[in-house]
Design an enzyme around this catalytic site. Structure first.
Site, PDB file in Angstrom:
ATOM      1  N   LYS A  65       0.853  -1.106  -0.054  1.00 43.79           N
ATOM      2  CA  LYS A  65      -0.064  -0.060  -0.124  1.00 43.79           C
ATOM      3  C   LYS A  65       0.961   1.248   0.109  1.00 43.79           C
ATOM      4  O   LYS A  65       1.759   1.242   0.770  1.00 43.79           O
ATOM      5  CB  LYS A  65      -0.751   0.024   1.185  1.00 43.79           C
ATOM      6  CG  LYS A  65      -1.789   1.245   1.257  1.00 43.79           C
ATOM      7  CD  LYS A  65      -2.492   1.277   2.721  1.00 43.79           C
ATOM      8  CE  LYS A  65      -3.401   0.086   2.945  1.00 43.79           C
ATOM      9  NZ  LYS A  65      -4.316   0.503   4.255  1.00 43.79           N
ATOM     10  N   CYS A  82      -0.183  15.084  -6.291  1.00 44.91           N
ATOM     11  CA  CYS A  82      -0.629  14.297  -7.582  1.00 44.91           C
ATOM     12  C   CYS A  82      -1.908  13.739  -7.159  1.00 44.91           C
ATOM     13  O   CYS A  82      -1.897  12.841  -6.160  1.00 44.91           O
ATOM     14  CB  CYS A  82       0.326  13.587  -7.928  1.00 44.91           C
ATOM     15  SG  CYS A  82      -0.062  12.621  -9.524  1.00 44.91           S
ATOM     16  N   HIS A  97      -0.274  15.065 -15.188  1.00 46.30           N
ATOM     17  CA  HIS A  97      -1.781  14.851 -15.601  1.00 46.30           C
ATOM     18  C   HIS A  97      -2.150  15.537 -16.833  1.00 46.30           C
ATOM     19  O   HIS A  97      -3.026  14.797 -17.386  1.00 46.30           O
ATOM     20  CB  HIS A  97      -2.533  15.232 -14.404  1.00 46.30           C
ATOM     21  CG  HIS A  97      -2.083  17.010 -14.176  1.00 46.30           C
ATOM     22  ND1 HIS A  97      -1.321  17.272 -13.396  1.00 46.30           N
ATOM     23  CD2 HIS A  97      -2.724  18.028 -14.654  1.00 46.30           C
ATOM     24  CE1 HIS A  97      -1.572  18.819 -13.354  1.00 46.30           C
ATOM     25  NE2 HIS A  97      -2.236  18.926 -14.292  1.00 46.30           N
TER      26      HIS A  97
HETATM   27  S1  FES Z   1      -2.253  15.397 -10.845  1.00 51.69           S
HETATM   28 FE1  FES Z   1      -0.562  13.960 -11.145  1.00 51.69          FE
HETATM   29  S2  FES Z   1       0.866  14.916 -12.175  1.00 51.69           S
HETATM   30 FE2  FES Z   1      -0.342  16.522 -11.634  1.00 51.69          FE
END
Ligand code: FES
Length: 118
Positions: A65, A82, A97
Site C-alpha cells: 500500500k 498528484c 496529469h
Molecule cells: S495530478 Fe498527477 S502530475 Fe499533476
C-alpha cells in the site's frame, strides 16, 4: 392450415451427412469443453484487463500500500499533490496529469492545499 409431421431424417434430400447417436456422443462433450474453454479464456482476459486499469503504474509497486503522510506545519503556504499517479515526483504533482488527460480523455488534476492568505 394443417401441421404436417416432420419428415423422417432419411426422407430429407440427401446431403451425405447424417447425425447419429455416435455423433452426439462426440459433439456434446466437445461443445461442453469448448464452452468451458471459452469461459476460462474470457475470465483470464477480463482479469488481465483489470490489471491494466490499475491507477498506480509505477509508484512503490513493491509495497502492498502506498501511503504518504505530511505534517501541516511542514507544508508551508502551498502544496500541490498528484492525484493522477503519473508524477515522477509523486506524491507531488509535476504536471504529468496534462499528458495523461490528453492521451486518455480523462480530467484528473492535482490536490492543492494552501493557507487562506497565500
Ligand atoms: S495530478 Fe498527477 S502530475 Fe499533476
Amino acid at each position: 392450415m394443417s401441421h404436417l409431421p416432420a419428415p423422417p431424417m432419411s426422407a430429407l434430400p440427401s446431403s451425405g451427412f447424417r447425425l447419429t447417436k455416435e455423433h452426439f456422443l462426440v459433439a456434446v462433450p466437445v461443445a461442453v469443453i469448448a464452452a468451458a474453454g471459452g469461459f476460462l479464456v474470457s475470465h483470464y482476459l477480463n482479469s488481465r484487463r483489470c490489471r491494466k486499469s490499475q491507477v498506480n503504474a509505477f509508484v512503490n509497486k513493491d509495497s502492498p500500500k502506498v501511503v504518504h503522510s505530511f505534517d501541516m506545519e511542514d507544508i508551508g503556504t502551498k502544496a500541490v499533490y498528484c492525484r493522477c499517479w503519473r508524477s515522477k515526483k509523486f506524491p507531488l504533482c509535476d504536471g504529468a496529469h496534462a499528458k495523461h488527460n490528453e492521451e486518455t480523455g480523462d480530467n484528473v488534476g492535482p490536490l492543492i492545499i494552501k493557507k487562506k492568505d497565500a
